[in-house]
Design an enzyme around this catalytic site. Structure first.
Site, mmCIF file in Angstrom:
data_model
loop_
_atom_site.group_PDB
_atom_site.id
_atom_site.type_symbol
_atom_site.label_atom_id
_atom_site.label_comp_id
_atom_site.label_asym_id
_atom_site.label_seq_id
_atom_site.Cartn_x
_atom_site.Cartn_y
_atom_site.Cartn_z
ATOM 1 N N ASP A 199 0.925 -0.988 -0.066
ATOM 2 C CA ASP A 199 0.169 0.114 -0.076
ATOM 3 C C ASP A 199 0.675 1.164 -0.025
ATOM 4 O O ASP A 199 2.529 1.368 0.730
ATOM 5 C CB ASP A 199 -1.219 0.187 1.342
ATOM 6 C CG ASP A 199 -2.069 1.064 0.856
ATOM 7 O OD1 ASP A 199 -2.837 1.370 0.631
ATOM 8 O OD2 ASP A 199 -1.336 2.581 2.190
ATOM 9 N N ILE A 200 0.534 1.872 -0.829
ATOM 10 C CA ILE A 200 1.030 3.680 -0.278
ATOM 11 C C ILE A 200 0.617 4.411 0.679
ATOM 12 O O ILE A 200 0.014 4.148 0.487
ATOM 13 C CB ILE A 200 1.096 4.139 -2.577
ATOM 14 C CG1 ILE A 200 0.839 3.237 -3.417
ATOM 15 C CG2 ILE A 200 1.717 5.155 -1.907
ATOM 16 C CD1 ILE A 200 2.075 2.555 -3.295
ATOM 17 N N GLU A 220 -4.637 2.292 -4.037
ATOM 18 C CA GLU A 220 -3.369 2.462 -3.834
ATOM 19 C C GLU A 220 -2.863 1.449 -3.378
ATOM 20 O O GLU A 220 -1.920 1.130 -3.240
ATOM 21 C CB GLU A 220 -2.692 3.695 -3.082
ATOM 22 C CG GLU A 220 -3.246 3.637 -1.706
ATOM 23 C CD GLU A 220 -4.605 3.825 -1.730
ATOM 24 O OE1 GLU A 220 -4.629 5.148 -0.237
ATOM 25 O OE2 GLU A 220 -5.093 4.478 -1.859
#
Length: 505
Positions: free
Chosen positions: A378-379, A421
Site C-alpha cells: 500500500d502506498i 492505492e
C-alpha cells in the site's frame, strides 16, 4: 499381452519408433512429481526453431491471449504448464516423424490431416465451451498408429499404399487386418511406451468409439472423433459426406446448429494454415477444399434453388460480409476481454483476474506440492498527494508505481491493482526468502521514484506485507494467505511505514 508385445514377439527384428531427444526430455520433465517451469522453458529454448513456433502459437488466435506473450516463462505462467508443453511436444513429435514421400505415402499429407484435426478439435471445443489442454495434442496424434504401422511393418506398407488413394479402401481396416488390432489401439500403446500422459492416450484409444471412452474423457474423445470427420472432409473431396455426419452429430451431441459448422470450418482453415506455415507444409489443397466445403455448408442451410454460378457469387458476397463482421466482432471481443481483466488506470490486471489467477496458482501448488509467495503493498500517506496536488497527480503517481512494480518483478510474476492505492503480486515457485529479497527491492525502487508535477518532485513510499504457501502450510486457504500479507502490511505501517513485514511463522 499388449498389441506392441504381440508384434515384437511375431517380429523379433521389429524396431519401434522413438521420439526425438527434445521430446523425450520434455516428457521426462512433465512426468516428474513436480515439473519445473524453468526447466521446461530451458528445454524448449534449447531448440530455437521450436521455441519460435511455440511463442507464435501462444500469441495466435488459437490461444487467444489477453496481451502479447514475449517469453516462454510468461507463456507457461499465463497459459499453464500442460497446454504449453503439449504444444511444444506436438511440434517436436511432428519433426520426429516428418519424412518425405515414400512410395505412395505422403507424410506431408498425413501431418496436414493431423494438424487440421488438432486445430478443428480446438475449434469445436471452443464452440461447445469445453476447453481441454490435451485436446490439441490428442487430435494431432489420433492417427499416429497408422504412421507406426507404415514405418515399422513392411507387410502393412503395401496395403496402406493401396488404400491411400482409393476411397473404397479403409486404412483402418488394412491395419486391423495386418496387425489384429485397430490403429487407435496401436497408437495409444506406442504413446504409453513413450510416457505420454494417460489423459492423452485414453482419448486416442477410443476416438473411433467415443461411446466406449471412460466418462472422464467422453467429451474430449467425442470432440476428437468429430474433428477427424472434419479433417477428412477438408482434406479429401471423396469424403465430403463426412460434413453431413459432422453437422448431424454436432447438433445431436452438442446442440450446435448448422451455422456452427461454417464457423468451425472457417476457424479451422484459418488457424491450420498458420500452423502449417510454421512447419513449411503446403496448405493450398486445404484452402481449396475448405472453400468447397463452405459452399456445401451454406447451400445446406438455405433451401433456395440457385444455379451453380449464382450460388458461388452469393457465397462470395456472404463470405466477404461475414469476414468483415467477424473482424469487427473479433476486435470488439478482444477489447471486451482486455477491459474485463485490466485495470483502466494502471494497465495492470484487476481484482477479478487476480482472484481467478490466485485460485489457479493455489490449486497448482497444492497438486504438485510446490511453493509460491504473495506480496501486498500500500502506498504510504497517498491521500496527501490527492489532497495537496489533486487527483490527477495521484493518478500519474499510481501509473508510475505500476510501471516500477512491473519492472521490478520477473516475467513469471503477476501484478494486480487490488484497489485504490493497494497492489498485489503473486510470485509462482518462489520461497519466502526470495520473496523477501524481491519485496525489499520493490520497496527501495518505489522510495527512489520521483514524479515531476507542476514543478514539484512528488515522492512516496510503500509498506509491504508478505505471505507464502508450501506443503507445510497446505491447510491455508486463499483468503488466509491474503489475510496474512494484509496483516503484515498494516503491521509495517504501524511500525513506521516504508518497510517490509514478513510472517512470524
Amino acid at each position: 499381452m499388449s498389441v506392441i508385445d504381440q508384434l515384437l514377439a511375431q517380429n523379433p527384428n521389429l524396431r519401434l519408433p522413438t521420439p526425438s531427444a527434445i521430446a523425450i526430455h520434455i516428457l521426462e520433465e512433465v512426468n516428474k512429481p513436480e515439473p519445473s517451469f524453468a526447466r521446461l522453458a530451458q528445454l524448449i529454448s534449447a531448440d530455437p526453431a521450436l521455441a519460435t513456433r511455440v511463442l507464435r502459437i501462444a500469441n495466435s488466435p488459437l490461444m487467444a491471449p489477453l496481451s502479447p506473450i514475449e517469453s516462454l516463462d510468461k507463456a507457461l505462467t499465463r497459459m499453464g504448464l500442460t497446454l504449453i508443453t503439449n504444444v511444444a511436444l506436438s511440434f517436436a513429435l511432428i519433426d520426429s516423424f516428418r519424412l518425405p514421400t515414400v512410395d505412395h505415402f505422403d507424410f506431408d499429407y498425413f501431418w496436414r490431416r493431423a494438424i487440421t484435426a488438432a486445430v478443428g478439435a480446438n475449434a469445436i471445443a471452443s464452440a461447445i465451451k469445453r476447453p481441454n489442454d490435451n485436446i490439441f495434442i490428442a487430435a494431432l496424434l489420433h492417427d499416429i498408429g497408422i504412421l507406426v504401422a507404415y514405418m515399422c511393418l513392411p507387410y502393412c506398407r503395401d496395403l496402406i499404399n493401396d488404400a491411400v488413394h482409393d476411397p473404397d479402401i479403409s486404412v483402418s481396416d488394412v491395419i486391423l487386418k495386418g496387425t489384429g488390432s485397430s490403429h487407435a489401439q496401436l497408437g495409444s500403446e506406442i504413446l504409453r511406451r513413450w510416457n505420454v500422459p494417460d489423459s492423452i492416450c485414453q482419448i486416442i484409444m477410443f476416438h473411433h468409439q467415443p461411446e466406449l471412452a471412460p466418462k472422464a474423457y467422453s467429451c474430449a474423445t467425442r470432440t476428437v472423433n468429430l474433428a477427424d470427420k472434419l479433417s477428412a472432409a477438408m482434406s479429401n473431396p471423396h469424403k465430403a459426406h463426412k460434413l453431413e455426419e459432422l453437422r448431424n452429430e454436432l447438433n445431436y451431441y452438442f446442440d450446435l446448429n448448422g451455422n456452427a459448422v461454417t464457423t468451425i470450418i472457417e476457424n479451422t482453415t484459418k488457424m491450420s494454415i498458420e500452423v502449417l506455415s510454421l512447419l513449411d507444409i503446403s496448405s493450398s489443397d486445404l484452402e481449396k477444399s475448405s472453400i468447397q466445403l463452405l459452399q456445401e455448408a451454406n447451400s445446406a442451410l438455405c433451401d433456395i434453388s440457385l444455379s451453380t454460378s449464382k450460388m458461388v457469387l452469393q457465397y462470395k458476397q456472404q463470405k466477404e460480409q461475414a469476414q468483415r463482421a467477424s473482424a469487427a466482432l473479433s476486435s470488439a471481443n478482444a477489447e471486451l476481454s482486455r477491459l474485463a481483466f485490466q485495470d483502466s488506470l494502471t494497465g495492470l490486471y484487476n481484482l477479478r483476474y487476480f482472484h481467478d489467477y490466485m485460485d489457479r496458482e493455489l490449486q497448482r501448488a497444492s497438486r504438485y506440492d510446490t511453493t509460491f509467495s504473495f506480496l501486498m503493498f500500500d502506498i504510504d500517506d497517498f491521500k496527501l498527494i490527492n489532497d495537496i496536488h489533486g487527483h490527477q497527480a495521484g493518478d500519474i503517481m499510481l501509473e508510475r508505481i505500476a510501471q516500477v512494480t512491473l519492472t521490478t518483478m520477473r516475467n513469471t510474476d503477476l501484478v494486480a491493482r487490488y484497489g485504490g492505492e493497494e497492489f498485489a503480486v503473486i510470485l509462482p515457485e518462489t520461497t519466502l526468502d526470495v520473496a523477501a529479497q524481491i519485496a525489499e527491492r520493490l520497496r527501495e525502487n518505489i522510495a527512489n521514484l520521483y514524479v515531476d508535477w507542476n514543478g514539484h518532485q512528488l515522492n512516496v513510499t510503500a509498506s509491504i506485507g508478505v505471505s507464502y504457501f508450501n506443503s507445510q502450510r497446505a491447510n491455508l486457504s486463499k483468503n488466509q494467505i491474503i489475510a496474512i500479507a494484509d496483516a503484515g502490511l498494516y503491521r509495517a505501517k504501524n511500525e513506521g511505514k516504508n518497510r517490509v513485514y514478513l510472517p512470524l511463522d
